[in-house]
Write an enzyme that holds these catalytic residues in place. Sequence first.
Site, PDB file in Angstrom:
ATOM      1  N   HIS A  16      54.959 -47.004  20.131  1.00 29.88           N
ATOM      2  CA  HIS A  16      54.363 -48.321  20.186  1.00 29.88           C
ATOM      3  C   HIS A  16      55.016 -49.127  19.294  1.00 29.88           C
ATOM      4  CE1 HIS A  16      50.132 -48.221  22.061  1.00 29.88           C
ATOM      5  NE2 HIS A  16      50.813 -47.159  22.253  1.00 29.88           N
ATOM      6  N   HIS A  22      52.394 -38.018  27.450  1.00 27.87           N
ATOM      7  CA  HIS A  22      51.116 -37.689  27.567  1.00 27.87           C
ATOM      8  C   HIS A  22      51.019 -36.170  27.411  1.00 27.87           C
ATOM      9  CE1 HIS A  22      49.740 -41.859  29.126  1.00 27.87           C
ATOM     10  NE2 HIS A  22      49.943 -41.963  27.837  1.00 27.87           N
TER      11      HIS A  22
END
Length: 726
Positions: free
Chosen positions: A99, A267
């Site tokens: 992020h 992920h």
Amino acid sequence: MDGDNVMKGGGCPVMHGGNTGMDNHPAKWWPKTLNISILHQHDARSNPMDPDYNHREAVKALDFQGVWDDVDKLLTDSQSWWPADWGHYGGLFIRLSWHVAGSYRLGDGRGGAGTGNLRFEPLNSWPDNASLDKARRILWPVKKKYGNALSWADLLVLAGTVAYSNMGLKVYGFAFGREDIWAPELDINWGEDSEMLAPTDERITDLDDADSLYDPLAASHMGLIYVNPEGVNGVPDPAKTGKFVRMTFARMAMNDEETAALTVGGHTVGKAHGGLAADQVGPAPAGCDLEAGGFGWADPGFDGNANTAHTSGLEGAWTTNPTKWDNGYLDLLFGYEWEVKKSRAGANQWEPINIAEEHKVPDATDPSIKHNPIMTDADMAMKVDPIYREICERFHKDPAYLAATFAKAWFKLTHRDMGPKANYIGPFVPEGDLIWQDPVPAGSTDYDVDAVKAKIAKSGLSMAEMIATAWDSARTYRGSDMRGGANGARIRLAPQKDWPGNEPKRLAKVLGILEPIAAETGASIADVIVLAGNVGVEQAIKAAGSDVSVPFTPGRGDATDAQTDADSFSVLEPVADGFRNWKRDDLPVHAEELLLDRAQLLGLTGHEMTALVGGLRVLGVNHGGSKHGVFSQREGQLTTDFFQVLTDMSYKWVPASEDDTYELQDRQTGAVKYTATRADLVFGSNSILRAYAEVYAQDDNEAKFVRDFVAAWTKVMNADRFDLLA
């Protein structure tokens, strides 16, 4: 990214004040005011370091392996106040690094990991960054131990890289060298949405066309890094989401293979957290009271167990072994059919149908409890979108290929805004160059600079031709991601040689004369282009009655076509250049706003921008030979005439028939003396810029103006000379 999409819907690349967080900012009350604070947002007074502190030198003395090892130890040092999932912070640290880097956007190079900007608003309080405030506090002991030499910017990216290595991925490398900022970048346009997570419709003109998202934005919503994990506007539809994923990652400089690898690899580890409904979670850090200690998103359902935390609202892990790098993500994605269900927080997520018990995920706190794995709508796009599916099927068949592709894509994601490898420091920097690093070979310094200047002076090129070519070569530099600039002389390569803003016919003529001079003297073409501009400036100074030498340092290199990603460079194409008084006619943004944007990317202050504009006007280097703003009867001489006329009350400014142009009429006779654009007159109408203009209009500051112009000119010419940094 399509350059024609720039500013769709009237979006300006810089904010007018709405993002300043200051209720009494003039732009709130007088919205037509040009907010130039973006040029001074990192004022030296905000920096707590000593004036002589040199971060690059400090970094070189860092115990690089010690930092790596200490972060590695933190991964399994679970804290009671924010316990680690399965006793391992790998997923949290990877999300933190992701992020931090993921705010980067290719359109203007802003965002990204290079400054540690996640520590400040608005990014610190974006919904998508929920609980990353905790990740930074967990890392604080490492920052504290290594002090100034270890920037937060480096540490925030290193954390995820170490985590991947710890969990079994052979990482591609890591570079230190990022330097922290010390105040928010409040004037960057992150969007003008009405609220956080407002519907995508507010920043897109057509929901069926993801590419119609307003440039230079990349995320689908204010407050998100990429796309809504529940689907476009929260409605599950993997096919449509896939289009938004492709657009978002393309605007971050990623191709389809890199996008698929990052989605799969991102992920493969960690989990999403949906402890309770979003409306029950406390405010973001910026909305909390003092006693919160800088933490946000208070969770009344959090009981000290990792499985009760809340971040996105989705709940669950993507793989059976969320703390190990493996092929489990693709095994599950392709091994089962999936259906939409609600998380315990009420979010839309995909879960497998009839999953085998051995494929379920151990609870993050109590391994005796098992849960279904989950997928987001973006994950399902990897299965539904035919291009992504084909790529992911190759990854599934060849795990080593996935690992290698992901490692390189992760390195690109976390280093994209660091610029060329000259900015990379430390023992983990990988060998070789990658094309997205915009490599430039070292140039020669073993030639006679004065002899080159003499040949240029006798070449027959006009002063304006030399200055305009040097400026066009250098003006592409973006301090946001340290791309572009004069080094490499890419102005002679595709696509730059054909950009309308570079006046291809004039450019070809000038290069046809300068390139043989470079070959004869052993200088690089890049050096000769800059030297020619310097020669032109020195001639203009001499014509005005002074004798000043423009500083020059040789050593620029010449890039080749093979070292240039033409598609990636297309985003650097100028659609306007207020310094040369040009703006593409179809842009719905005022010229002065685009000038401000370009000046900030070049790293200029307000007075440097003012000096350059005023000087370039009287030098007669406007695009296409336009006379707008050439407030002088001595064109070609570096004088203060632009400022003299601008502040002269004997002229009145009258809108002309051509859009955004004006006439300067004699107040007594009505005769038109000069014409101008908004990029000229803003220096007389904006109170701050007029204050700078008045300095240069004063009778005692002619010599100061020449000094300031030369200094600002040299700053632009050397903006990309990272080889000169200590």
